[in-house]
Scaffold this active site. Structure first.
Site, PDB file in Angstrom:
ATOM      1  N   HIS A  21      49.867  39.126  51.190  1.00  0.00           N
ATOM      2  CA  HIS A  21      49.463  39.383  49.631  1.00  0.00           C
ATOM      3  C   HIS A  21      50.033  40.784  48.729  1.00  0.00           C
ATOM      4  O   HIS A  21      50.777  40.806  48.546  1.00  0.00           O
ATOM      5  CB  HIS A  21      47.794  38.799  49.983  1.00  0.00           C
ATOM      6  CG  HIS A  21      47.476  39.226  48.097  1.00  0.00           C
ATOM      7  ND1 HIS A  21      48.103  38.114  47.643  1.00  0.00           N
ATOM      8  CD2 HIS A  21      46.778  39.778  47.393  1.00  0.00           C
ATOM      9  CE1 HIS A  21      47.060  38.098  45.808  1.00  0.00           C
ATOM     10  NE2 HIS A  21      46.580  39.042  46.492  1.00  0.00           N
ATOM     11  N   GLU A  30      43.839  42.618  54.841  1.00  0.00           N
ATOM     12  CA  GLU A  30      44.595  41.201  55.500  1.00  0.00           C
ATOM     13  C   GLU A  30      45.151  41.455  57.212  1.00  0.00           C
ATOM     14  O   GLU A  30      45.734  40.122  57.150  1.00  0.00           O
ATOM     15  CB  GLU A  30      45.965  41.467  54.077  1.00  0.00           C
ATOM     16  CG  GLU A  30      46.213  40.379  54.552  1.00  0.00           C
ATOM     17  CD  GLU A  30      47.290  39.854  53.792  1.00  0.00           C
ATOM     18  OE1 GLU A  30      48.447  38.600  53.290  1.00  0.00           O
ATOM     19  OE2 GLU A  30      48.143  41.163  52.447  1.00  0.00           O
ATOM     20  N   HIS A  79      53.097  43.499  41.542  1.00  0.00           N
ATOM     21  CA  HIS A  79      51.753  41.998  41.391  1.00  0.00           C
ATOM     22  C   HIS A  79      52.280  40.890  40.167  1.00  0.00           C
ATOM     23  O   HIS A  79      51.773  41.517  38.848  1.00  0.00           O
ATOM     24  CB  HIS A  79      50.350  42.827  41.695  1.00  0.00           C
ATOM     25  CG  HIS A  79      49.435  41.823  41.842  1.00  0.00           C
ATOM     26  ND1 HIS A  79      49.600  40.309  42.364  1.00  0.00           N
ATOM     27  CD2 HIS A  79      48.419  41.657  42.448  1.00  0.00           C
ATOM     28  CE1 HIS A  79      48.857  39.579  42.708  1.00  0.00           C
ATOM     29  NE2 HIS A  79      47.431  40.780  42.865  1.00  0.00           N
ATOM     30  N   CYS A 115      44.391  36.021  41.337  1.00  0.00           N
ATOM     31  CA  CYS A 115      45.925  36.611  41.875  1.00  0.00           C
ATOM     32  C   CYS A 115      46.137  35.504  43.298  1.00  0.00           C
ATOM     33  O   CYS A 115      47.568  35.634  44.205  1.00  0.00           O
ATOM     34  CB  CYS A 115      46.130  38.061  43.103  1.00  0.00           C
ATOM     35  SG  CYS A 115      45.007  38.838  41.994  1.00  0.00           S
ATOM     36  N   LYS A 168      55.584  41.918  46.979  1.00  0.00           N
ATOM     37  CA  LYS A 168      55.016  42.589  45.710  1.00  0.00           C
ATOM     38  C   LYS A 168      55.458  44.456  46.507  1.00  0.00           C
ATOM     39  O   LYS A 168      55.657  45.437  44.606  1.00  0.00           O
ATOM     40  CB  LYS A 168      53.702  43.532  45.775  1.00  0.00           C
ATOM     41  CG  LYS A 168      52.941  41.638  45.509  1.00  0.00           C
ATOM     42  CD  LYS A 168      51.247  41.653  45.411  1.00  0.00           C
ATOM     43  CE  LYS A 168      51.208  40.372  45.542  1.00  0.00           C
ATOM     44  NZ  LYS A 168      51.216  39.291  46.746  1.00  0.00           N
ATOM     45  N   PHE A 177      40.612  38.275  43.777  1.00  0.00           N
ATOM     46  CA  PHE A 177      39.013  38.679  42.947  1.00  0.00           C
ATOM     47  C   PHE A 177      38.447  37.438  42.759  1.00  0.00           C
ATOM     48  O   PHE A 177      38.792  35.718  42.686  1.00  0.00           O
ATOM     49  CB  PHE A 177      39.522  39.478  41.503  1.00  0.00           C
ATOM     50  CG  PHE A 177      40.010  40.623  41.306  1.00  0.00           C
ATOM     51  CD1 PHE A 177      40.840  41.259  42.861  1.00  0.00           C
ATOM     52  CD2 PHE A 177      40.515  41.351  40.026  1.00  0.00           C
ATOM     53  CE1 PHE A 177      41.133  42.444  42.932  1.00  0.00           C
ATOM     54  CE2 PHE A 177      40.685  42.664  40.360  1.00  0.00           C
ATOM     55  CZ  PHE A 177      40.751  43.222  41.345  1.00  0.00           C
TER      56      PHE A 177
END
Length: 411
Positions: free
Chosen positions: A301, A312, A338, A162, A333, A397
């Site tokens: 993110h 985060e 996403h 990502c 997002k 990830f």
């Protein structure tokens, strides 16, 4: 180090097929969520996605080229075309070996894998499409862009899940800084709304199973329960400053810092204390030569998963301390979903538009306050304010953390 500026941008997104349409949707608070139409999702746990709508590859390339590309490549070529047109670069006047690509895809074409596996079962391995491999592998987005536009310089496919889009722009930034290229097309692309993509992320319990398009991707909301799959591409033109000035290019912004770290913690969860993300942000800020207190805006993110948004937030607090509470933080997002490997690139474009327009888009759908996510996530509508610096976070990830700092261009 050579200075690097942005001279062109292109976007294919669930809320617009060019940058201006994408940006207009963000400011107007229009999301791209709806029932999956790319395949029959009956029997799947997740039924909503943020699909690209009304896209016709033949509007951006000839029909024969389009047939040899899967959607993730088509999106990249389309976004690259818009970016090049805005930049005004004339490849006939450039040294093609000084113009390169850093365009990544986190997954490549799962659709090809699905289709050809079915063909093996039904007709045998000797009936497979001869183009199976080149249509499937993720580097073909960069490969097809270079072929379409005659780019013969450095050509790489960065894959950091990502964080792919952000890492790709960051590595292009480095390539120009150190003199490997004068111009780089950089960004990310993805098209994984298909049975394998939706089924796989659902099995991981990463997706939202909400049936309400208005309450499915709700970053930092206490009721958040997973991300919504999106698709599309974001491509930017990065250029060495003197090269851009010599040809009279319009300079949109300057890339000032890039931070990249690893959590070395877990294959899907960010580090709980936020240390890895905090260090990546710190590295980008230090490279830009500014104090943390000078930063007023972060494009997070912000995936709408419990762990990402909480950790985060912790990372931002760890780095900025009390200053974190005076910053504006939003999640693109909340409207696009996403976009996986394309997310960071599309969000970088949102940051550049924020610098240009002096407006920070809201985090759509944030209604229920979370006691642990207690920063200013711009929940009540866009905010007009002058923004000198923007930080864009991407967390992938595998523990990949990538951060870009972009600022207004000052001669």
């Amino acid at each position: 180090m050579r200075r690097v500026v942005v001279t062109g941008m292109g976007a294919i997104t669930p809320v617009g097929l060019k940058v201006e349409d994408f940006w207009k949707s963000l400011i107007e608070g229009k999301h791209g969520f709806g029932r999956i139409t790319h395949f029959d999702s009956t029997g799947y746990k997740a039924h909503l996605a943020a699909e690209v709508k009304d896209f016709d590859a033949k509007d951006y390339m000839d029909a024969k080229a389009a047939r040899r590309m899967e959607p993730f490549c088509q999106y990249a070529v389309a976004a690259a075309r818009e970016a090049l047109e805005q930049s005004g670069i004339d490849m006939e006047k450039e040294d093609a070996y000084r113009v390169g690509c850093s365009i990544g895809s986190g997954i490549g074409s799962l659709q090809t894998a699905e289709r050809e596996r079915d063909r093996i079962v039904q007709k045998g391995p000797n009936r497979m499409n001869p183009l199976t491999v080149p249509m499937m592998i993720s580097n073909m987005a960069a490969g097809n862009v270079s072929i379409q536009f005659g780019l013969k310089g450095k050509n790489i496919n960065v894959v950091t899940a990502c964080a792919t889009g952000t890492s790709s722009i960051g590595e292009a930034f480095r390539s120009i800084q150190c003199g490997e290229a004068d111009v780089m097309l950089a960004g990310g692309t993805e098209a994984a709304i298909c049975p394998l993509g939706i089924g796989g992320f659902a099995a991981l319990c990463a997706l939202s199973f909400s049936e309400n398009p208005d309450r499915c991707s709700i970053p930092f909301d206490k009721e958040r329960n997973g991300f919504v799959m999106g698709e599309g591409a974001g491509i930017v033109i990065l250029e060495e400053l003197e090269h851009a000035k010599k040809r009279g290019a319009e300079i949109l912004a300057e890339v000032a810092g890039y931070g990249s770290t690893a959590d070395a913690y877990h294959i899907t969860s960010p580090a709980e204390d936020g240390e890895g993300a905090a260090r990546a942000m710190k590295n980008a800020i230090e490279e830009a030569g500014i104090a943390p207190q000078e930063l007023t805006y972060i494009n997070a993110h912000g995936t709408s998963t419990h762990h990402n948004d909480l950790f985060e937030t912790r990372a931002i607090k760890k780095l900025f301390g009390e200053h974190a509470y005076s910053m504006k933080i939003n999640s693109t997002k909340s409207m696009t979903g996403h976009l996986l490997g394309a997310a960071g690139a599309v969000e970088f474009i949102a940051c550049v538009k924020t610098l240009q327009e002096g407006i920070i888009h809201q985090t759509l759908g944030l209604k229920v306050k979370d006691e642990e996510c207690d920063l200013d996530y711009v929940p009540d509508g866009p905010v007009r304010m002058d923004v000198e610096y923007a930080l864009s976070n991407s967390l992938g990830f595998g523990g990949h953390n990538a951060v870009l700092l972009v600022k207004k261009y000052r001669a």
